[in-house]
Design a protein around this motif. Sequence first.
Motif, mmCIF file in Angstrom:
data_model
loop_
_atom_site.group_PDB
_atom_site.id
_atom_site.type_symbol
_atom_site.label_atom_id
_atom_site.label_comp_id
_atom_site.label_asym_id
_atom_site.label_seq_id
_atom_site.Cartn_x
_atom_site.Cartn_y
_atom_site.Cartn_z
ATOM 1 N N THR A 218 0.841 -1.209 0.000
ATOM 2 C CA THR A 218 0.000 0.000 0.000
ATOM 3 C C THR A 218 0.873 1.255 0.000
ATOM 4 O O THR A 218 1.103 1.860 -1.040
ATOM 5 N N ALA A 219 1.383 1.628 1.173
ATOM 6 C CA ALA A 219 2.199 2.838 1.258
ATOM 7 C C ALA A 219 3.484 2.702 0.447
ATOM 8 O O ALA A 219 3.952 3.678 -0.157
ATOM 9 N N GLY A 220 4.062 1.510 0.426
ATOM 10 C CA GLY A 220 5.275 1.311 -0.347
ATOM 11 C C GLY A 220 5.047 1.518 -1.831
ATOM 12 O O GLY A 220 5.863 2.145 -2.520
ATOM 13 N N ILE A 315 -4.075 -2.961 6.119
ATOM 14 C CA ILE A 315 -4.289 -2.411 4.783
ATOM 15 C C ILE A 315 -5.128 -1.139 4.853
ATOM 16 O O ILE A 315 -4.846 -0.136 4.177
ATOM 17 N N ALA A 316 -6.172 -1.150 5.695
ATOM 18 C CA ALA A 316 -7.033 0.030 5.816
ATOM 19 C C ALA A 316 -6.265 1.224 6.366
ATOM 20 O O ALA A 316 -6.508 2.365 5.957
ATOM 21 N N LEU A 317 -5.333 0.991 7.290
ATOM 22 C CA LEU A 317 -4.556 2.093 7.856
ATOM 23 C C LEU A 317 -3.433 2.535 6.923
ATOM 24 O O LEU A 317 -3.185 3.741 6.757
ATOM 25 N N SER A 318 -2.753 1.584 6.310
ATOM 26 C CA SER A 318 -1.569 1.905 5.509
ATOM 27 C C SER A 318 -1.914 2.668 4.249
ATOM 28 O O SER A 318 -1.085 3.437 3.750
ATOM 29 N N ILE A 319 -3.095 2.475 3.699
ATOM 30 C CA ILE A 319 -3.439 3.145 2.445
ATOM 31 C C ILE A 319 -3.558 4.655 2.638
ATOM 32 O O ILE A 319 -3.449 5.428 1.688
ATOM 33 N N TYR A 324 6.109 5.000 3.277
ATOM 34 C CA TYR A 324 6.285 3.785 4.070
ATOM 35 C C TYR A 324 6.551 4.134 5.523
ATOM 36 O O TYR A 324 6.013 3.498 6.439
ATOM 37 N N LYS A 325 7.368 5.162 5.751
ATOM 38 C CA LYS A 325 7.694 5.556 7.121
ATOM 39 C C LYS A 325 6.459 6.073 7.850
ATOM 40 O O LYS A 325 6.255 5.782 9.032
#
Length: 413
Positions: A218-220, A315-319, A324-325
Amino acid sequence: MRPDFIWQVASRDLLSTLRDRRTLISTVLIPLLLIPLFTLGLPLLLGRLIGGQAQERQKVGVVGMLPESLRAALTRDERAPDGRVTRTGVELVPVKNPRAAVQSGEVDAALRAPTALPTRAGDGSGTLEIYAKLGNLRAQTGAFAKVQSTVEAYNRELAVQRLGTLGLGPQTLTPVTLAPIDVSPEQERRSGQLAFLIPLLMLNFILTGAMATALDATAGEKERGTLESLLVSPVRRSEVVAGKLLATTVTALTTACFSVLGFLLSGVLARAALAGEPSDLTQAFGGQLTLTPGSALALLGAMVSAALLISAVLIALSIYARSYKEAQTYVTPLSLVIIFPAVMLQFSDFLTLSGGLYTIPLFGSMVALLDTVRGNLTATHVLTAIAANLIGALLMGLWALRSFGREEVIFRN
């Protein structure tokens, strides 16, 4: 949704995870090494340290005079029927200031009798002061414990001698003998007092394994700019979410499976290490995992549902993260959500575990895992915990799907 597209998204994210050697180490090697270390190595280490205090001859300072029979009892070694020394006596050395001698480390403990101690029961009473660092585990299990048990035995010996002059036997002091009988299930006795570590470590390893894939997928991808190419391909947003959820769950379950192998390995190592030398301390602290077909199925269901829920939350939080950090700062507090309730499980014996606790997502599965480990498996409770996790995973998955459908979230970077 089309399963082939979901698998293509999942395999893409799994391949990216497998390229990271650090992720493979944290997913495979760390559970196999750390779990036996915590559940077997720690109790064995404590057993050796505490048992070593019984074999070590500590120095005990003495101020004034002690009865000769008490001095002999303090310095005498205790031996097994085969002549082996089971507990050494202490070395008595004269000191002037008992407090200073203990604080400086000159002696491990010090004794002082303000008045003469009786040598026969019925000749009055006396007080024997013992100076020791009572907050120090080494002192409590060493010199202090030896002096305490020796003085208790000395008091009993004087009382028995006095009873003998009255024509009474030692049983007069203990007219009722207590015979403890442990009725705990066999698995609960094997799991011991460290049983709460099993759900704690399992869910922590599930979180660790899921984080590697979820953050990178996601973030990556947002940070690398590859998420846009995935979204413009002929793949539905729901298939993208399902694929990433599948990849994250597979990674989490892989870590969970190796953690189970770690617990089983610790049980095998414990039986091999203690085959010829039983250890009461290791049996008390335990941490061994033994599975029946029913408990293995319950364990698998609780782990799969917990992995789905944790993966959906990640996944819900990372999006939402721009990088990434930043995603790491969002998901790091999740470890506290697991650690605090899991640590509280060590006090579960003081609590009345009602059925409502199993309806709490994630925490219910922790309690169900603890029940499985201790052999107190109840099908209703396990199914309730699994259902709570699945409902929570569904809600978090819908939230993630909604986020993937909003351009202001996808293009936050």
